[in-house]
Design a protein around this motif. Structure first.
Motif, short mmCIF file in Angstrom:
data_model
loop_
_atom_site.label_atom_id
_atom_site.label_comp_id
_atom_site.label_asym_id
_atom_site.label_seq_id
_atom_site.Cartn_x
_atom_site.Cartn_y
_atom_site.Cartn_z
N PHE A 1 0.86 -1.18 0.00
CA PHE A 1 0.00 0.00 0.00
C PHE A 1 0.90 1.23 0.00
N LEU A 2 0.65 2.14 -0.93
CA LEU A 2 1.48 3.34 -0.99
C LEU A 2 0.70 4.51 -1.55
N SER A 3 1.33 5.65 -1.51
CA SER A 3 0.76 6.86 -2.10
C SER A 3 1.86 7.52 -2.92
N ALA A 4 1.71 7.47 -4.25
CA ALA A 4 2.68 8.13 -5.11
C ALA A 4 2.63 9.64 -4.90
N ARG A 5 1.46 10.15 -4.62
CA ARG A 5 1.29 11.60 -4.44
C ARG A 5 2.07 12.10 -3.22
N LYS A 6 2.10 11.29 -2.16
CA LYS A 6 2.78 11.70 -0.93
C LYS A 6 4.13 11.01 -0.73
N GLY A 7 4.48 10.10 -1.65
CA GLY A 7 5.77 9.42 -1.52
C GLY A 7 5.81 8.36 -0.44
N GLU A 8 4.65 7.88 -0.03
CA GLU A 8 4.58 6.89 1.04
C GLU A 8 4.75 5.47 0.48
N GLY A 9 5.60 4.68 1.14
CA GLY A 9 5.80 3.29 0.74
C GLY A 9 6.79 3.08 -0.39
N ILE A 10 7.41 4.14 -0.87
CA ILE A 10 8.31 4.05 -2.02
C ILE A 10 9.59 3.29 -1.66
N ALA A 11 10.11 3.51 -0.47
CA ALA A 11 11.36 2.85 -0.06
C ALA A 11 11.18 1.33 -0.01
N GLN A 12 10.04 0.88 0.53
CA GLN A 12 9.77 -0.57 0.59
C GLN A 12 9.67 -1.15 -0.82
N LEU A 13 9.02 -0.42 -1.71
CA LEU A 13 8.87 -0.90 -3.08
C LEU A 13 10.23 -0.99 -3.77
N LYS A 14 11.08 0.01 -3.59
CA LYS A 14 12.41 0.00 -4.21
C LYS A 14 13.20 -1.23 -3.80
N ALA A 15 13.07 -1.62 -2.54
CA ALA A 15 13.80 -2.79 -2.05
C ALA A 15 13.35 -4.07 -2.76
N LEU A 16 12.06 -4.15 -3.09
CA LEU A 16 11.52 -5.34 -3.75
C LEU A 16 11.85 -5.36 -5.24
N LEU A 17 12.21 -4.20 -5.79
CA LEU A 17 12.54 -4.12 -7.21
C LEU A 17 14.03 -4.32 -7.47
N ALA A 18 14.86 -4.17 -6.46
CA ALA A 18 16.32 -4.14 -6.63
C ALA A 18 16.85 -5.39 -7.31
N GLY A 19 17.68 -5.19 -8.33
CA GLY A 19 18.34 -6.29 -9.01
C GLY A 19 17.48 -7.05 -9.98
N LYS A 20 16.28 -6.55 -10.29
CA LYS A 20 15.35 -7.27 -11.16
C LYS A 20 14.82 -6.35 -12.26
N THR A 21 14.31 -6.98 -13.32
CA THR A 21 13.57 -6.26 -14.36
C THR A 21 12.10 -6.54 -14.12
N THR A 22 11.35 -5.49 -13.85
CA THR A 22 9.95 -5.61 -13.42
C THR A 22 9.03 -4.93 -14.42
N VAL A 23 8.04 -5.65 -14.91
CA VAL A 23 7.05 -5.05 -15.78
C VAL A 23 5.97 -4.42 -14.90
N VAL A 24 5.66 -3.15 -15.17
CA VAL A 24 4.66 -2.41 -14.40
C VAL A 24 3.41 -2.31 -15.25
N ALA A 25 2.30 -2.78 -14.74
CA ALA A 25 1.07 -2.79 -15.53
C ALA A 25 -0.13 -2.54 -14.64
N GLY A 26 -1.22 -2.16 -15.28
CA GLY A 26 -2.46 -1.90 -14.56
C GLY A 26 -3.36 -1.04 -15.40
N PRO A 27 -4.60 -0.80 -14.95
CA PRO A 27 -5.52 0.04 -15.71
C PRO A 27 -5.04 1.48 -15.76
N SER A 28 -5.59 2.25 -16.66
CA SER A 28 -5.27 3.67 -16.74
C SER A 28 -5.88 4.41 -15.55
N GLY A 29 -5.19 5.46 -15.12
CA GLY A 29 -5.73 6.32 -14.07
C GLY A 29 -5.42 5.90 -12.66
N VAL A 30 -4.62 4.82 -12.48
CA VAL A 30 -4.35 4.33 -11.12
C VAL A 30 -3.05 4.90 -10.57
#
Length: 293
Positions: free
Chosen positions: A141-170
């Motif tokens: 759970f995060l908020s891109a607008r407020k920058g909340e949860g970004i550090a946790q997400l970065k740790a899960l992405l480290a060293g990998k190639t990740t496809v980012v997908a989802g509906p428009s407007g999210v």
């Protein structure tokens, strides 16, 4: 020279080559032999290229792929990050389940990211955690607008190639801008009239987050069809069913109308998510109807 396709538009491929401290991107065309062999370069492909006198390049070889996705059409992916909003727009859980199944069919694990947590209640977040965290998915759970949860997400992405997908407007583009401020992704607003976002990403593109860490931004989707699956296989993509389904009265129970079904009992008792179970029934019927025609 070896490089990676980071973007493809209208027959042109943009190849990133590690040349110098920051690397360089070459605009390339692919050799005609790929068309003859019915092979199409994909974003994410590692390639060999020749540089031309005018500063452009020519792709001469596609190197072996370790993975390949059909939709979105990208190569060499390690995991998927599927992004939905908790609110505005309301999450389409049927679409979320379709995406999770599609990634599992292609052998990829998925991280589920619910954006806009700053406008959601604790009860709404807990309901989503209960529905998807309890069946084995990593839920963020995060908020891109407020920058909340970004550090946790970065740790899960480290060293990998990740496809980012989802509906428009999210908030996918806003999220990528939080992770990689230099990306400068165009962002869109949610249409008040139809409750969906404007498409701001029109093609798949690779963005470097840090060393050996890449994001693949993809166009938003509003629908997904399930392919290459028999209706009896569907329950294999609902791991929470397996925990209780072995106790069903009948072997091969479809968990729909059969008496003595432990999955239905678990739903009634709140041990299996009602959201997930209702999606399962919709998808089962879809597969059943498709096979009739």
């Amino acid at each position: 020279m070896q490089g990676k396709i980071v973007k493809g538009i209208a027959g042109f491929y943009y190849v990133y080559a590690e040349e110098g401290p920051e690397g360089k991107v070459y605009e390339c065309k692919a050799k005609g032999i790929f068309r003859k062999e019915n092979r199409k370069p994909l974003v994410g492909d590692d390639v060999r290229m020749e540089t031309l006198k005018d500063g452009t390049g020519s792709i001469v070889e596609l190197l072996p792929r370790r993975s390949e996705l059909v939709r979105p059409a990208v190569a060499n992916i390690d995991q998927a990050l599927v992004v939905f909003a908790i609110l505005r727009p309301e999450p389409n859980f049927n679409l979320l389940d379709r995406f999770l199944i599609m990634m599992e069919q292609q052998g990829l694990n998925s991280l589920i990211c619910f954006n806009k947590q700053d406008i959601a209640s604790p009860e709404e977040k807990q309901a989503l955690q209960d529905a998807y965290g309890s069946c084995g998915y990593q839920v963020l759970f995060l908020s891109a607008r407020k920058g909340e949860g970004i550090a946790q997400l970065k740790a899960l992405l480290a060293g990998k190639t990740t496809v980012v997908a989802g509906p428009s407007g999210v908030g996918k583009s806003s999220l990528i801008n939080c992770l990689v401020p230099s990306a400068g992704m165009e962002t869109g607003e949610v249409s008040r009239k139809i409750g969906r976002g404007k498409h701001t990403t029109r093609h798949s593109e690779i963005i470097a987050l840090q060393e050996h860490t890449y994001l693949v931004d993809t166009p938003g989707f509003t629908s997904l069809r399930l392919f290459d699956m028999e209706k009896e296989e569907l329950q294999n993509f609902y791991p929470e069913f397996a925990k209780v389904g072995s106790g069903c009265r009948f072997a091969g129970c479809a968990h729909l109308s059969e008496p003595g079904c432990k999955v239905k009992e678990a739903v009634q008792e709140g041990k299996v998510s009602q959201i997930r179970y209702q999606n399962y029934k919709v998808l089962y019927r879809e597969l059943q109807e498709r096979r009739k025609y």
